[in-house]
Design an enzyme around this catalytic site. Structure first.
Site, mmCIF file in Angstrom:
data_model
loop_
_atom_site.group_PDB
_atom_site.id
_atom_site.type_symbol
_atom_site.label_atom_id
_atom_site.label_comp_id
_atom_site.label_asym_id
_atom_site.label_seq_id
_atom_site.Cartn_x
_atom_site.Cartn_y
_atom_site.Cartn_z
ATOM 1 N N ASP A 146 15.111 59.764 13.036
ATOM 2 C CA ASP A 146 14.252 59.633 14.206
ATOM 3 C C ASP A 146 14.167 60.922 15.004
ATOM 4 O O ASP A 146 13.211 61.148 15.739
ATOM 5 C CB ASP A 146 14.805 58.522 15.112
ATOM 6 N N ASN A 209 10.535 47.985 23.848
ATOM 7 C CA ASN A 209 11.777 47.778 24.591
ATOM 8 C C ASN A 209 12.471 49.118 24.811
ATOM 9 O O ASN A 209 13.094 49.361 25.837
ATOM 10 C CB ASN A 209 12.690 46.812 23.842
ATOM 11 N N GLU A 332 0.665 48.684 22.316
ATOM 12 C CA GLU A 332 -0.394 48.106 21.496
ATOM 13 C C GLU A 332 -0.942 46.807 22.069
ATOM 14 O O GLU A 332 -2.097 46.454 21.811
ATOM 15 C CB GLU A 332 0.127 47.843 20.078
ATOM 16 N N ASN A 333 -0.111 46.082 22.835
ATOM 17 C CA ASN A 333 -0.458 44.702 23.177
ATOM 18 C C ASN A 333 -0.629 44.404 24.657
ATOM 19 O O ASN A 333 -0.910 43.259 25.007
ATOM 20 C CB ASN A 333 0.604 43.757 22.599
#
EC number: 2.7.2.1
Length: 397
Positions: A146, A209, A332-333
């Protein structure tokens, strides 16, 4: 055609997908949750079938064994040898791992050496790597870090204003995270906008999160909001984000907290949960805000304000911004979060078309605006599979 598995092992979960390569078709995907508990949940979907089982799964090693058994039992694969490569998302690679690499015993030792920098994530990553290497000895194992994408951040942006010897001797610096996601959405945005990635100045907002903002110039990370650990930067679900460092000794010396209690507070009891007193889930916060809950409204203002602070700073540092990207669960939501962010950025020429935003269109800015605002669903698993493919082809050619 061959099969590549992408693994994302969390502290109590294991997310998986198998791709047929090079066509990048998803053969199966799923999630094992609540690992370590008697009511762990095994989810798997393939060919219009969905499987959900609740059973005891004691540890990540057992989760991997159950996964491989289920793949064979449901004839997703006939033999484990069909899986030619396994890619593992690794949270922290320190300075030693600047790109993905084939896993060897030395690589495992290197990941273990920086476990203290990602204590919630790296241990689970290591268990997954070891178990798959044992059960699939002929498949190439690849570690995808990452932190790797952020190794292009220049020194003036990754150093802390501490004595330089702390960096030289102990590698204390900004590392950044969500690199696999930021890299994927930047490339996808270039495709959507039909422009060369090398000519774009992009600001990517990975909002879930865990949350981070990344400045990407010519396809390379030049700055990001997370730091030495994933606790820095934006306030998040349960993480405080960046705070005044002297708050920590104040809590210890004046208020009687232990250092362990402070660290637990900052990583598990702060952020959205700590400010709202309601939940770490933005869906719950938005519902409460619509009902007039003042602390839920405060949480939304704080979160979106912090995002805008980073966007403004990064746009200034890059001398412009061609594309502003929203990705991950919240990005995205949540039309509301996107609206609250873009409303504060009119000085940059950022707009948000209400109908497009509410519909979740891929481009939600007004058609004639220079700064394109995009919703780009992330696909970290596909990025992992692509990295594995590069190494797996060498072994099967």
């Amino acid at each position: 055609m061959h099969k590549i598995m992408a693994i994302n092992a969390g502290s109590s979960s294991l997310k998986f997908q198998i791709f047929t390569m090079p066509g990048e078709e998803v053969l199966v995907k799923g999630l094992i949750e609540r690992i370590g508990l008697p009511d762990a949940i095994f989810n798997m979907s393939f060919q219009n079938e969905k499987i959900k089982e609740i059973r005891a799964i004691n540890n990540h090693g057992e989760a991997v064994e159950i996964l491989l058994e289920q793949l064979k039992a449901h004839q997703v694969i006939n033999d484990l040898s069909e899986i030619t490569g396994v890619g593992h998302r690794v949270a922290h690679g320190g300075e030693d791992f600047v790109t993905s690499c084939v896993v060897t015993d030395e690589v495992v030792k290197g990941i273990e050496a920086v476990t203290n920098l990602a204590p919630l994530h790296n241990p689970a990553n290591i268990i997954g790597i070891k178990t798959f290497r044992e059960l699939l000895p002929n498949a190439v194992s690849v570690a995808v870090f990452d932190t790797a994408f952020h190794q292009t951040i220049p020194e003036e942006n990754f150093l802390y204003a501490l004595p330089y010897e702390l960096y030289e001797k102990h590698h204390i610096r900004k590392y950044g995270f969500h690199g696999t996601s930021h890299k994927y959405v930047a490339g996808k945005a270039a495709e959507v906008l039909e422009k060369p990635l090398e000519k774009l100045k992009i600001i990517s907002c990975h909002l879930g999160n865990g949350a981070s903002v990344c400045a990407i110039e010519a396809g390379k990370s030049v700055n990001t909001s997370m730091g030495f650990t994933p606790n820095a930067g934006l306030m998040m679900g349960t993480r405080s984000g960046t705070i005044d460092a002297t708050i920590i000794p104040y809590l210890v010396d004046e208020l009687g907290y232990s250092l362990d209690e402070v660290m637990h507070m900052m990583s598990s009891e702060s952020g959205v949960l700590g400010v709202s007193g309601i939940s770490s889930d933005f869906r719950d916060i938005e519902i409460a805000a619509k009902e007039g809950n003042s602390r839920a409204l405060l949480t939304l203002r704080m979160f979106t304000g912090q995002i805008c602070n980073y966007i403004g700073a990064y746009a200034s540092a890059m001398n412009g911004c061609d594309a502003l990207l929203f990705t991950a669960g919240v990005g995205e939501n949540s039309p509301l979060i996107r609206q609250m962010v873009t409303e504060q950025l009119s000085y940059l020429g950022v707009t948000c078309h209400v109908t497009k935003n509410n519909a979740g269109d891929m481009i939600i800015s007004n058609d004639d605006e220079a700064v394109k605002v995009c919703i780009i669903p992330t696909n970290e698993e596909l990025m992992i599979a692509r990295d594995v493919e590069k190494y797996a082809k060498q072994t099967i050619s």
